[in-house]
Each structure stands twice: as C-alpha cells, then as structure tokens.
Design a protein around this motif. Structure first.
Motif, short mmCIF file in Angstrom:
data_model
loop_
_atom_site.label_atom_id
_atom_site.label_comp_id
_atom_site.label_asym_id
_atom_site.label_seq_id
_atom_site.Cartn_x
_atom_site.Cartn_y
_atom_site.Cartn_z
N PRO A 52 39.23 9.22 10.30
CA PRO A 52 37.99 8.53 10.68
C PRO A 52 37.13 8.23 9.47
O PRO A 52 36.92 9.09 8.60
CB PRO A 52 37.31 9.54 11.62
CG PRO A 52 38.43 10.35 12.18
CD PRO A 52 39.44 10.47 11.05
N GLY A 53 36.66 6.99 9.41
CA GLY A 53 35.82 6.55 8.31
C GLY A 53 36.55 5.85 7.19
O GLY A 53 35.92 5.24 6.32
N GLU A 54 37.89 5.90 7.18
CA GLU A 54 38.62 5.22 6.11
C GLU A 54 38.84 3.76 6.47
O GLU A 54 38.81 3.36 7.64
CB GLU A 54 39.95 5.90 5.84
CG GLU A 54 41.04 5.63 6.87
CD GLU A 54 42.39 6.19 6.45
OE1 GLU A 54 42.63 6.34 5.23
OE2 GLU A 54 43.21 6.48 7.35
N ARG A 55 39.06 2.95 5.48
CA ARG A 55 39.33 1.52 5.66
C ARG A 55 40.80 1.31 6.03
O ARG A 55 41.68 2.11 5.68
CB ARG A 55 39.03 0.77 4.38
CG ARG A 55 37.56 0.77 3.98
CD ARG A 55 36.85 -0.42 4.56
NE ARG A 55 35.47 -0.51 4.09
CZ ARG A 55 34.67 -1.52 4.40
NH1 ARG A 55 35.11 -2.50 5.14
NH2 ARG A 55 33.44 -1.54 3.96
N LEU A 56 41.03 0.17 6.71
CA LEU A 56 42.42 -0.21 7.01
C LEU A 56 43.23 -0.35 5.72
O LEU A 56 44.39 0.05 5.66
CB LEU A 56 42.44 -1.52 7.79
CG LEU A 56 43.81 -2.15 8.01
CD1 LEU A 56 44.71 -1.24 8.84
CD2 LEU A 56 43.68 -3.53 8.68
N SER A 57 42.63 -0.90 4.68
CA SER A 57 43.35 -1.08 3.41
C SER A 57 43.81 0.26 2.85
O SER A 57 44.93 0.39 2.34
CB SER A 57 42.46 -1.81 2.41
OG SER A 57 41.24 -1.11 2.22
#
Length: 990
Positions: free
Chosen positions: A47-52
């Motif tokens: 949670p909180g991380e980017r898709l990239s």
C-alpha cells in the motif's frame, strides 16, 4: 468441461446485487471470495507504492496488456451490470423458441458464473514511462490487487450465442472475420464486439451493408457476434462486451511446460478449439461518400440518401455548360445535411446588372434522413433543393440507398427540377387534382404550395469503390430531360445516363469528372473537413509554471500572479484577495470558447504562487461589473489528480463547485476595484493583503477592416478594405461609451450601382448608398449602462449610433438563472434612420422596434433554439426562429428564418428572410491559444422585411458564462485506455 446447472429465477436482482456489493465493500478481507476466483497470479502489493515501482519488482512479462488492476470499490457498478445482463438474458430465455431455449439457458448459466472483478483499465504499463508521467502512474491502496495472466496470451476467444467458448490460436494479420469464420460464425451477423486484453472495447460492422475496418484482435481478446436473427441477444451486446472486458484476457490453453497456476481463472463454459482458415479474409473498407454536381452527397446530377457525420463540411466548385456551381454544404446533425449554393448561368445575363455579368442564382438546400440503413432496410432521405432565392432550380425528392460491400445503389423519385422528364405519373395525384401542375418557380419562388406537384420522375444509380482506394466510379439515370430549364434555357439531352468518377487526392481534397447528357463534360473540385474534429496543439503557447506537488515557499506577489494569469488566459484579473484559507480571484473579459482549459492554466499559476495556507481557490466571473458566476476548486484534489491516476470511484478530477456569486453594488471594490495605485503596489508583496488592478478608464485600438457583398448583379464579389479604430471610455464599471471609426482604403465599389426594389420602408435595401457615400464613416457610437436587479435578472439601457444604418435609444431586460436551459429577454428600441454618410446626420424615417426572445438550450447534441416575436425595422411584425448547433470544440453553426405579416409580393424575391452563419474559434486552428473567433454569415438576398436592429453588447452575450455548457470542452477521443478508465463506460465505438 460441463456447465453448471442453470440458475433459478432471480428475485429482485438489482437489490440483491447492491446488497452483495455493499457487503464486499464493507469487508475488504472477503474480496477474493466475493469475486469467486482471482483473475491470476499477483505479487504482494505494498500500500502506498506506485504501479511503476511494483512493475520494477516483477518479471518483465508482467508489464503486458493483460495486467489487471483490481479495485474493490469498483465491484458495485460491475455487479450491477452483471445483474442487468442476467435479467435481459432471462427475458430472452422466456421468449425463445423451444429449440433455442437450451442454448440461451446455457448462456445465462455462463454469465452467472462470471465474477465482477473490480478491474480498472491500465494504459501504458512501461515502468520507466510511468515514472516520467506520474499523472498516469496509480498509487496502490489497501485491498487493491494487480493480477498477471496465469499463462502467456496466445489465443483469441469467440463467445458463441449459446455461451460456449471457441478458442482460436492467435495469428498476426488476421481480422475479426477470420476468427468468426474459424468458429463457424459471421455469415449471419451484422456486428461484432471486441474486448482487447488491455480493456479497450469496440464495435465493428461485418455485414455487406455496414462493413468497416477494425483493429486486429490481440492475443487474449474476446469476440462476440450474435446472429442478426437473435435480436434479443444483439440488444445486450454492448453490456456483455463491457462485462467481458472486466474479466481480463480471455481464457488461454495451459502450456505443457508449466502447470496451471493455483489461482488461475476457471470459466464455467464449454470450450472448443478451432483453427483459422488458410485464406485470409480481406480487410473491409468503409463506404466512400462524395458530393454530386450540386454539392449534395450523391452521384452526379442525382442525390443519394447518404450523409456524412455531424460536423462534416464541404465546399465544391463544379462546371458543366452552361452552369457553374459554387456549393457549401454542412452536416449539423448526423441525420441532416444543409447548405447554400451560387449558380452562374453563363449564357443568360443578370437582368439587373449594369456590368454585363452572367446570371447568378442563389439557393438553400436541406436533406433529412428518415430511415437508417439496416440489414434489409435501405437508408431513406427526404430532400429539398433550392429553397431560397428565385427557386429557378427548385425540386423535392425521396431517395433510398442500399450498400453491398463496395457497391452502393440508390433509387429515388423527384419532383420539380429533378422530375422534369415526367417518366412516371406523380403518385400524389391519387390525393387530388391539385397535384397535377406545379407553380411557376420564377414567379412563385419557394412557395410551399408547389411542393411535390407537377411531373415526377424516377432516378437512381450505383457507385463502385474500385480496388484502387482513391477512385470511385459512378453511373446514374437522372429524372430531368432539360426541356423545361429556367429562363427558356433548354438544353439538348442525348442520354439520361451519366457516368463519372471521384478521385480522392487526399482526405480533404477530391477531384471529380463526368460525361453527362450524352455530350457534355463535367469537372469539379471538392474541399472537405470535419468542424467537430478540428483541434490544434498549442506548441506556441506560453509555458505553464513548473508543477510541484508542494506549495510555494514564498509568493512572488499577487501583482505578478495576476500578470501571469492574464498572459496564460487572455482574461483580465481585477482583484486577488486571500481570506482565511481561501484565495479569491475576480476575473472579467472571460467570454472565451475554451474556458475549462483556461481555468486549468489559471489554477496552475495559483498553485505555483500561493502559500501552503491556501487550501482552495475561488474564481468570481464578472462582465461589465455584473457578477455572473463563481467557481470553487479544492487545491488538494487538483494536485492529487496530477500526481497519480485514480480509479473511477475516486476520480476527483478537480471538483469545480459552481455557485451563485454574491451581488455587488456598482461601487463595490470586490467587483469594481478602484484603490489608490500606490497603496495597491505597496500591498502587493503581502500574501495576506488584497491586490487590486489599477484600471485605465480609456482604451483604444486599431485593426484592419474588411467588408463584402457576394452574389449581387453588379459583380459576384464586391469588397472593401480599410482600417478601423475603436475606443472606449468607462465612467464606471457598468457605464461606458464605446465607438468606432472606419476609413475605406481600397474597394471595387465603382461597379456597385444596383439598389434592390422594395415595397416596404427601405431599412436595408439602401445598402449601396450606405457603403459608397463616404470613405470615412462612424459605424457606431453608443453609451451603455448595465445593471443587476437580482442574481438572475439583468438590465441595460443604451443610446447613440447603434449600428451603421440606425441611431436611437433602447433598453433590454434578461432573466437568466445560472445553469438553467431556459432564459427569457425583452428589448425595446426607438430608432431613426442614419444619413448615408454614416456621420451624425439623420434621415426622416423613425420606428419603434423590439422583441421578446426565449432562449432554450435543449441539452440534445449541443442544439440551442431561439424564438423571437416582435416588430421589425420596417414596421412589420412576426417571428424569428433560430437553431444553433454548438460542437464540443467550439464551432458554431446556425440558421435562422423570419416570417412577418407582409405578403410574399411585398417582401419580394425570396418570400421571407433566412440565412446561415458559422463561427470558427481560432483556438481550434492555430498553434497558439486565442480567444477570438471568425464569423461568416450568408443570406440569399437582402430585403427590408424581417430586418432586426444589429446592436452590440446584448445581455445574453455578456452573461454567457452562466450557460450550463460554458465550461464544456471535449477533445476528440483517441480510443486509447488510460490508467483509471472505467471499463463499464470505456466504449469509443465507431
């Protein structure tokens, strides 16, 4: 695999679906169970991380088109769609014949087994690209999942009418028809629906009458093409393909090198494998339409029932002795084609001409589609040629068109000019003898009583789009024998069969040629475009301030901020004032076409300059001191929409809250800033102090001027070039004096000798005298005051030289609620005719003129209607109906007609006043933003009946920001999914 037993009847399915989805949303831990089966294997989401960032942690094959972003909050809408489909299939089961019932029950069972997955579209999934474009890079939240297809995508799945799956190995270069043919489908279907593995959905025509090119299905695509005989299934196709899109890629055969994933999707549908045919199906081509000699969509001399799409515009020049035609045609709606024409008759002189000019005829055409083509029904259209002007070539027709792949056949019946040969008996004679003869068009122009009367004739033909794409051949049989030509200009016709061609040089240029009447050669040139699709990138625009998610460390001062907003928007900033955590900005002169784009630029400037304490921005729109609208923007929401891609339920793409502005007194500095300049400059650097623009009371400008008169007896084009100076002095914000002076520098008015005849007071037919009497003129000089009685009531009073031909005094009142589709206004004017020199002299003629006007924004296809009733300049009384089509990119196409209580004989040639006008926003054409528009108006004749006062500063224009579409602007779709697209609404079908 055998399907599960059919489900029992659904009791109140929508309530059940809402309840089930609500339970899922309230219980994130139950997500996997609620969706029945996960869509594929997925790495742990942080949670909180980017898709990239997530993609960089995965194997390279994770970044493929089948990657699914699953959001629990999207389950509700998808479950609702599923239950809707089930209800419709259940109805189809009940209405099915006994032999079809089992198949439909199986389809019902398969749909019941498919889960709502919560899938949201992902656009480009290259991690490095996403890092460079954070606005397309989602931030992953608790409970969300990223699912990778459990097996490599190698096949395409065709869903058959009974719900079974036909799996076909993917092969590059194959079309939808190839996959349908492999599964024994396609020959009995008219349409195919495709869901690509990345979530795009589209519909493609595959019948003989509607064949069109379509994107090649990618590995993992779904295809659905119900037979036309199963109308109940065809009706639910759009919903079905959208629901299949949320399933992710279609099922794939497990590979022999790796066992199936434990959480691989299990589709409860019988599956068969099929092989693509060896022969590759040819790619279908769309129907090619082009204009005929008269500018209408058709063959050569005859029209067809075909039309373009809304926004299409054509200008053509065709010549076949003795006629040369300049045609301008528009497509305001998908089912309407209209336009105007000038016809030069080379062997007949213009009777009123003193320069020996050949005769020029003017006309208006209209064609209406009555039926749209289907499998067995032809396209059907009703048309009227030469509605306005002299009616020399007037005629009516009813025509049908039917397509068979590259051939398009048409057959019609014409009256008037199109039916002069009389090769059949007029079918309307069955209704009475009054249909035996037709009125003389030269003496009874445009008479409604002459329609569909007199001789009638059949006409028709065929066009063939040859294997060489740019070339279309045409063959027709026409219904005119040229033995009843106007002005006794009868022509020899060796054959009623005409042959020709249309060669498309480029998408916007077409050359045409033909051999007509058996011995005459025709040649033509057509320029075409689509107004609704016109859009230009803005590389020459001033760059926006650098975007930073965080607020500015220090404000440069509100004076600097105001200057930057004005440079970006071309608006005038009157005042900037912070109050608590809200920054208020007053703007005026904001009547631009693309307001939304300019609001975005203004917000970008405010966010760049405003300190962290500012949490929202409020724009106050005023015109001439009238408070007309206000708009609030939440700063955090605006920033969030630019730093991450949001799923549909959270798409907060700047919630611009509209509300009624607080009324201001004329001397209120909130809407009429007037503070000491020194004090203002001293306060400007303080971010908690207001800034007020010091306003110049006097403004002045110089620009070139141009005027023209087209189609008169003295010359086809009479023109004047000059220079015009405009000036304005503001006594207060709401009271000002404005005027213009014009110097005519070059013209060909030495040819202008004609004054039109009239049996009414000459309020417009002294046109020649007004434009030729003096080189130096004062077109206008007007004192105006506007006011506001309440939030919805506006008024103005004015006086002076109101237009080039009339001076006087007047008043106007307008009732216009914000965002209301309806407004109502009344104006009344006492005017006197000006001297021909357009100075301060006046003539003896006086009149009271005014109208009550109802404005109605229909909310349908951008159409607005205006109806005015009152007394016109010549003292005649009547009604004007105006219909306006506004396209999403700001182009405006309008038409009007005025009928008053004067007879056709008194009015003169043309019967009643009518015209067409076009407004072209320069923003859609230029590489730099511009708030200006080009206007073009055309009327077949200038007469005195139905003439209105051409005054400026009308209240409806001043308050245009109150229109409910004032902030609408839609760029043409590119059919590409973007992160956060809702797959249930993402259908940009042809």
């Amino acid at each position: 695999m055998s399907p599960p037993p059919p489900p029992g009847p659904i009791t109140n399915p929508f309530r059940l679906s809402l309840l089930a989805a609500a339970i899922v949303l309230m219980t994130p831990s139950a997500h996997a169970a609620a969706t029945d089966r996960p869509v594929g294997g997925a790495a742990q989401v942080r949670p909180g991380e980017r898709l990239s960032d997530w993609l960089l942690r995965q194997p390279e094959d994770a970044a493929g088109p089948g990657l699914a972003w699953q959001v629990p909050q999207e389950l509700l809408a998808q479950q609702y769609l599923k239950e809707s489909l089930l209800v419709r299939v259940e109805a189809a089961v009940r209405s099915a014949s006994p032999e079809e019932r089992a198949a439909r029950e199986q389809l019902l069972s398969v749909l019941q087994s498919l889960p709502a997955t919560g899938r949201v579209a992902l656009g480009i999934v290259d991690p490095r690209w996403l890092q460079a474009n954070p606005g397309q890079d989602p931030v992953l939240r608790e409970g969300q999942r990223l699912a990778v297809p459990p097996a490599p995508l190698r096949s395409v799945t065709v869903v058959q009418p009974d719900g079974s799956f036909c799996q076909v190995a993917h092969e590059g270069g194959r079309s939808v028809l190839d996959y349908l043919s492999a599964c024994g489908l396609g020959s009995g279907a008219d349409w195919a629906w495709i869901a690509q593995p990345d979530g795009r959905t589209a519909r493609a025509g595959i019948g003989a009458w509607n064949a069109e090119p379509a994107d090649e299905p990618a590995p993992g695509a779904w295809i659905w093409a119900p037979p036309r005989r199963m109308a109940a299934l065809a009706d639910l196709s759009e919903g079905l393909i959208k629901f299949l899109a949320v399933q992710g890629p279609s099922p794939q055969e497990p590979t022999t090198t790796a066992p199936p994933a434990a959480n691989a999707p299990v589709f409860a549908a019988p599956t068969v494998a099929a092989t693509l045919p060896e022969a590759v199906a040819s790619q279908p081509r769309p129907l090619e339409i082009s204009g005929n000699d008269w500018g209408e969509t058709g063959l050569l001399q005859t029209p067809s029932a075909r039309m373009g799409v809304a926004g299409d515009t054509r200008a053509s020049l065709t010549s076949i002795w003795p006629y040369t035609r300049l045609n301008v045609m528009f497509q305001p709606l998908d089912w309407m084609e209209a336009g105007f024409r000038y016809t030069s008759i080379s062997n007949r002189a213009y009777e009123a001409s003193t320069t020996g000019q050949s005769n020029k005829d003017k006309s208006i055409d209209i064609k209406l589609r009555l039926l749209k083509e289907t499998t067995f029904v032809p396209e059907l259209a009703l048309g009227f040629r030469d509605l306005g002007g002299t009616g020399l070539f007037s005629g009516e027709y009813l025509v049908a068109s039917k397509r068979w792949y590259d051939l398009d056949f048409s057959l019609g019946i014409g009256w008037g000019y199109l039916g002069a040969s009389g090769n059949i008996s007029n079918p309307f004679k069955l209704l009475g003898s009054r249909f035996d003869t037709r009125g003389n068009s030269s003496t009874s122009p445009g008479r409604f009583g002459s329609y569909f009367r007199g001789p009638a004739a059949l006409f028709g033909g065929v066009q063939w789009r040859t294997p060489w794409d740019p070339l279309t051949l045409k063959l027709e049989y026409e219904g005119n024998d040229y033995q009843s030509e106007p002005q006794n200009n009868n022509q020899r016709q060796r054959s009623p069969i005409n042959i020709g061609l249309a060669y498309r040089v480029s998408p916007k240029v077409t050359l045409s040629a033909g051999f007509e009447r058996g011995d005459k050669f025709m040649i033509g040139l057509t320029l075409s475009s689509n107004l609704a699709a016109s859009q230009s990138p803005k590389p020459a625009d001033r760059p926006l301030p650098e975007f930073r998610p965080e607020a500015a460390a220090r404000s440069p001062g509100w004076a600097t901020t105001a200057a930057e907003i004005e440079a970006q928007t071309e608006w005038i900033v009157e005042r900037i004032a912070p109050k608590d955590d809200v920054l208020h900005v007053w703007v005026t002169d904001s009547n631009t076409v693309y307001r939304t784009a300019r609001v975005e630029k203004a917000i970008a400037v405010l966010h760049h300059d405003a300190p962290d304490a500012i949490k929202s921005f409020v724009f106050h729109y005023s015109e001439r001191g009238l408070a007309v609208h206000a708009q609030a923007i939440d700063r955090a929401e605006w920033v969030a929409a630019r730093i991450e891609a949001l799923p549909p339920h959270a798409a907060r793409a700047v919630s611009k809250r509209d509300y009624e502005p607080e009324l201001a007194r004329p001397d209120d500095t909130r809407s009429s800033p007037a503070q000491n300049t020194a004090a203002t400059e001293a306060a400007a650097p303080e971010t908690n102090a207001p800034w007020v623009r010091p306003r110049d009371k006097f403004t002045f400008g110089i620009a070139p001027s141009y005027g023209q008169i087209v189609g008169g007896p003295d010359a086809f084009l009479l023109y004047q070039l000059g220079i015009q100076a405009t000036a304005e002095y503001r006594f207060t914000q709401r009271t000002w004096l404005s005027g213009a002076v014009n110097l005519r520098l070059a013209d060909n008015y030495d040819k202008f000798t004609y004054t039109a005849p009239s049996e009414l007071p000459r309020v417009r037919t002294y046109q020649r005298e007004y434009v030729t009497s003096s080189r130096f003129t004062i077109p206008s000089l007007q004192l105006t005051h506007v006011g506001q009685l309440s939030s919805n009531h506006y008024y103005s009073v004015y006086g002076g030289l109101l237009e080039s031909m009339f001076a006087g005094v007047g008043a106007e009142w307008l009732y216009r609620p914000a965002r209301s589709p309806v407004a109502f206004g009344v104006d009344i004017n006492r005017v006197r005719q000006r001297d021909f020199k357009q100075d301060f002299g006046l003539r003896d003629y006086k009149v009271t003129t005014g109208h009550a006007t109802l404005y109605w924004d229909t909310g349908w296809n951008g159409v607005m209607a205006k109806i005015s009733a009152g007394q016109y300049l010549a003292g005649d009384r009547g009604v004007t109906l105006e219909v306006i089509r506004r396209f999403d990119n700001g182009f405006v196409l309008g038409a009007y007609a005025t009928k008053t209580n004067v007879s056709s004989k008194q009015f003169g040639e043309g019967d009643f006043d009518k015209g067409i006008y076009l407004s072209i926003p320069l923003d859609a054409l230029l590489p730099r933003s511009s708030k200006f528009a080009l206007g073009f108006a055309w009327s077949p004749l200038t007469r005195d009946g139905g003439a209105r006062l051409a005054r400026s500063n009308t209240l409806y224009e001043l308050t245009s920001v109150r229109d409910r579409g004032a902030f609408n602007f839609a760029a043409p779709p590119d059919n590409k999914p973007r992160a956060g697209d809702n797959l249930l609404n993402f259908d940009r079908s042809p």
